[in-house]
Design an enzyme around this catalytic site. Sequence first.
Site, PDB file in Angstrom:
ATOM      1  N   ASN A 209      33.543  40.406   6.079  1.00 28.90           N
ATOM      2  CA  ASN A 209      34.874  39.979   6.532  1.00 28.90           C
ATOM      3  C   ASN A 209      35.556  39.187   5.422  1.00 28.90           C
ATOM      4  O   ASN A 209      35.015  39.047   4.328  1.00 28.90           O
ATOM      5  CB  ASN A 209      34.751  39.155   7.825  1.00 28.90           C
ATOM      6  N   ASP A 279      29.113  39.916  13.525  1.00 30.44           N
ATOM      7  CA  ASP A 279      28.490  40.034  14.846  1.00 30.44           C
ATOM      8  C   ASP A 279      27.540  41.230  14.934  1.00 30.44           C
ATOM      9  O   ASP A 279      26.669  41.273  15.778  1.00 30.44           O
ATOM     10  CB  ASP A 279      29.577  40.171  15.921  1.00 30.44           C
ATOM     11  N   PHE A 323      33.582  26.886  15.044  1.00 31.70           N
ATOM     12  CA  PHE A 323      34.931  27.352  14.732  1.00 31.70           C
ATOM     13  C   PHE A 323      35.190  28.594  15.577  1.00 31.70           C
ATOM     14  O   PHE A 323      34.245  29.284  15.977  1.00 31.70           O
ATOM     15  CB  PHE A 323      35.032  27.744  13.250  1.00 31.70           C
ATOM     16  N   LYS A 337      33.911  30.140  24.191  1.00 30.83           N
ATOM     17  CA  LYS A 337      32.845  29.934  23.182  1.00 30.83           C
ATOM     18  C   LYS A 337      32.318  28.505  23.225  1.00 30.83           C
ATOM     19  O   LYS A 337      31.120  28.267  23.063  1.00 30.83           O
ATOM     20  CB  LYS A 337      33.378  30.249  21.777  1.00 30.83           C
ATOM     21  N   LYS A 341      28.428  28.269  23.995  1.00 27.63           N
ATOM     22  CA  LYS A 341      27.572  27.847  22.878  1.00 27.63           C
ATOM     23  C   LYS A 341      27.194  26.367  22.974  1.00 27.63           C
ATOM     24  O   LYS A 341      26.597  25.823  22.064  1.00 27.63           O
ATOM     25  CB  LYS A 341      28.266  28.180  21.555  1.00 27.63           C
TER      26      LYS A 341
HETATM   27  O1  PMT Z   1      36.193  30.830   4.694  1.00 29.92           O
HETATM   28  P1  PMT Z   1      37.707  30.688   4.733  1.00 29.92           P
HETATM   29  O2  PMT Z   1      38.403  31.797   3.979  1.00 29.92           O
HETATM   30  O3  PMT Z   1      38.156  29.325   4.325  1.00 29.92           O
HETATM   31  O4  PMT Z   1      38.173  30.889   6.236  1.00 29.92           O
HETATM   32  C1  PMT Z   1      37.803  29.967   7.207  1.00 29.92           C
HETATM   33  C2  PMT Z   1      37.391  30.644   8.526  1.00 29.92           C
HETATM   34  C3  PMT Z   1      38.595  31.342   9.128  1.00 29.92           C
HETATM   35  C4  PMT Z   1      36.279  31.669   8.282  1.00 29.92           C
HETATM   36  C5  PMT Z   1      36.850  29.503   9.453  1.00 29.92           C
HETATM   37  O5  PMT Z   1      37.843  28.558   9.595  1.00 29.92           O
HETATM   38  C6  PMT Z   1      36.422  30.066  10.810  1.00 29.92           C
HETATM   39  O6  PMT Z   1      37.193  30.218  11.726  1.00 29.92           O
HETATM   40  N1  PMT Z   1      35.106  30.381  10.929  1.00 29.92           N
HETATM   41  C7  PMT Z   1      34.505  30.984  12.114  1.00 29.92           C
HETATM   42  C8  PMT Z   1      34.830  32.432  12.120  1.00 29.92           C
HETATM   43  C9  PMT Z   1      34.116  33.162  13.222  1.00 29.92           C
HETATM   44  O7  PMT Z   1      33.200  33.873  12.930  1.00 29.92           O
HETATM   45  O8  PMT Z   1      34.482  32.857  14.407  1.00 29.92           O
HETATM   46  P2  PMT Z   1      33.806  33.499  15.731  1.00 29.92           P
HETATM   47  O9  PMT Z   1      34.793  33.260  16.777  1.00 29.92           O
HETATM   48  O10 PMT Z   1      33.368  34.891  15.478  1.00 29.92           O
HETATM   49  O11 PMT Z   1      32.507  32.624  15.941  1.00 29.92           O
HETATM   50  C10 PMT Z   1      32.508  31.417  16.678  1.00 29.92           C
HETATM   51  C11 PMT Z   1      31.484  30.462  16.123  1.00 29.92           C
HETATM   52  O12 PMT Z   1      30.167  31.008  16.297  1.00 29.92           O
HETATM   53  C12 PMT Z   1      31.617  30.162  14.673  1.00 29.92           C
HETATM   54  O13 PMT Z   1      31.343  28.796  14.470  1.00 29.92           O
HETATM   55  C13 PMT Z   1      30.575  31.046  13.996  1.00 29.92           C
HETATM   56  O14 PMT Z   1      30.053  30.444  12.799  1.00 29.92           O
HETATM   57  C14 PMT Z   1      29.504  31.128  15.054  1.00 29.92           C
HETATM   58  N2  PMT Z   1      28.768  32.416  15.078  1.00 29.92           N
HETATM   59  C15 PMT Z   1      29.429  33.581  15.319  1.00 29.92           C
HETATM   60  C16 PMT Z   1      28.723  34.767  15.375  1.00 29.92           C
HETATM   61  C17 PMT Z   1      27.322  34.747  15.182  1.00 29.92           C
HETATM   62  N3  PMT Z   1      26.625  35.866  15.199  1.00 29.92           N
HETATM   63  N4  PMT Z   1      26.697  33.585  14.943  1.00 29.92           N
HETATM   64  C18 PMT Z   1      27.394  32.412  14.883  1.00 29.92           C
HETATM   65  O15 PMT Z   1      26.825  31.341  14.669  1.00 29.92           O
END
Ligand code: PMT
Length: 398
Positions: A209, A279, A323, A337, A341
Amino acid sequence: MLEGKFVVLGVTGSIAAYKSAELVRLLKKQGALVQVIMTESACEFIKPLTFQVLSQNQVITDMFREPSKWEVEHVALADRADLVLIAPATANIIAKIAAGIADDMLTTTILATRAKVVVVPAMNVHMYEHPITQRNIQRLKESGIEVMKPAEGFLACGYTGKGRFPEPADIVKFVDSIVGRAQDLKGKTVLITAGPTREPVDPVRFISNHSSGKMGYALARQAVLRGARVVLISGPTSIDPPAGLYKFIPVETALEMEKAVLENFTQAHVVIKAAAVADFRPKNYNPGKIKKQGGGMVIELVKNPDILQELGEKKQHQVLVGFAAETDEPEKNAKEKLERKNLDFIVLNDVTQEGAGFGSDTNIVKIIYRDGRTEILPKMLKRDVADAILDRVLPYLN
Ligand code: PMT
C-alpha cells in the site's frame, strides 16, 4: 523553550559562517546563553569579534590558550551545555565527528558532552551527496546526533541543489523542538509500528500500500525526544529511522511484523500502531517469476493476522493506540475498530482529504475515545500530530 538554556554554537569554515551571526542574534532573542566556538577555518570567513558582540560573550578559537578558570575548559563547557549546535557544519567537521577525532576545542567539546548535539550541514551539493558524507551523516544519526536537512537552492559555489544553509529562523525552530521538549516519557518503553507491509507474490512482485512510514517515524522521533525508550518496527520505507532509538526492527511482511511486535509487547508501556498492515497475503508464493500466459491471472489471497486485535486480547497494563485509514463512513468504521481491538483510543485519518494520510508531511486526524468523546485536530505537520497523540497517551500512564 530556549529561555535560560546554555547553547554552545560551533561555527566551522563554510561560506555560510556569516549567517550564524543572525543565528546567534535569534538564539539570544529566545533567551538562550550562547557560547561560540569557532574552528580555525571559520575565522578565515568571519571575525570572532562579530560573534563576541552578538553573543555578549568571549569567543573560543583556541583550545590551548591559557584557561581563564581552573576547570579544563572543554569539559566545563561540555558539562554546562544544554545543547551543542554545529551550524554551519562542513563535510570536514562531520567526518571528524563520525571518526571520533578530537583535535580542537569544538571536536573535544562534542565528544565530551552529554548534551544533545545538533548538526546543520552546509556545503556544495556534490560534497553533500557524496556517499562518504552520507555515510558519515548516517553514523552521526546512529550515535544519537540530530542532523537537520540542509535547504535546497542556489549555492555559493554556483551550483543549485541540496546543501544550502537553512534560514536561521528555521534552525531555531528545529532546536527549540529538541531542547525544549519535556522528558515526560522518561522511563517508558514505547513500541511503534510504521510503514507498509509487503506480501510477496513471486521474487519480483508483491502486494502493498501507499504508506511512506512518515507518521510512524514522526511518532518514534517525538517519543525519543520526550525521553522514551522507543522500539520502532517498520515495514520497508525510504526514510531514515530517527536518531536515538532503543531498537529498530525492519520487517517486510505482516507475519514478520506480528512476530516482532509480539516479542516486544510485554515490556512496552505504550503501543502505537501506525503501520498500514496488509490485510491479505497471497496464499501461495511462487518461487519463480510468474510468466504472462493467456489472458488474466488469479491470485488467491488469505487473511493476515490482525496484529492489533491480538494485542487487544493480550493487553494488561499497556496503553494501546490504533490508527484507522478510512474512505467511507470513517467514524463508524473507526469506532468499530476501537471496540473490536480493545484500544484506549484510535486516531482516524480520512485518507480522501487533501493533506491527510498516506505520503504527505501533514495529517488531519480525529481522535476517538472509548467513552465516545471525539476530538478533531486541525491540519498539522505529522511531527505535531505525533506530539498531540503522545500528549493524549500521558494521562493513561499516570
Ligand atoms: O505512513 P504514512 O505515509 O505517513 O501514512 C500514515 C498512515 C495513513 C499509514 C497512518 O496514519 C495510518 O492510518 N495507519 C493505519 C492504516 C491502516 O492499516 O489502518 P486499518 O484501518 O487497516 O487498521 C487499523 C489498525 O489496525 C491500525 O492501527 C493497523 O496498524 C492495525 N492492523 C491492521 C491490520 C492488521 N492485519 N493488523 C493490524 O495491526
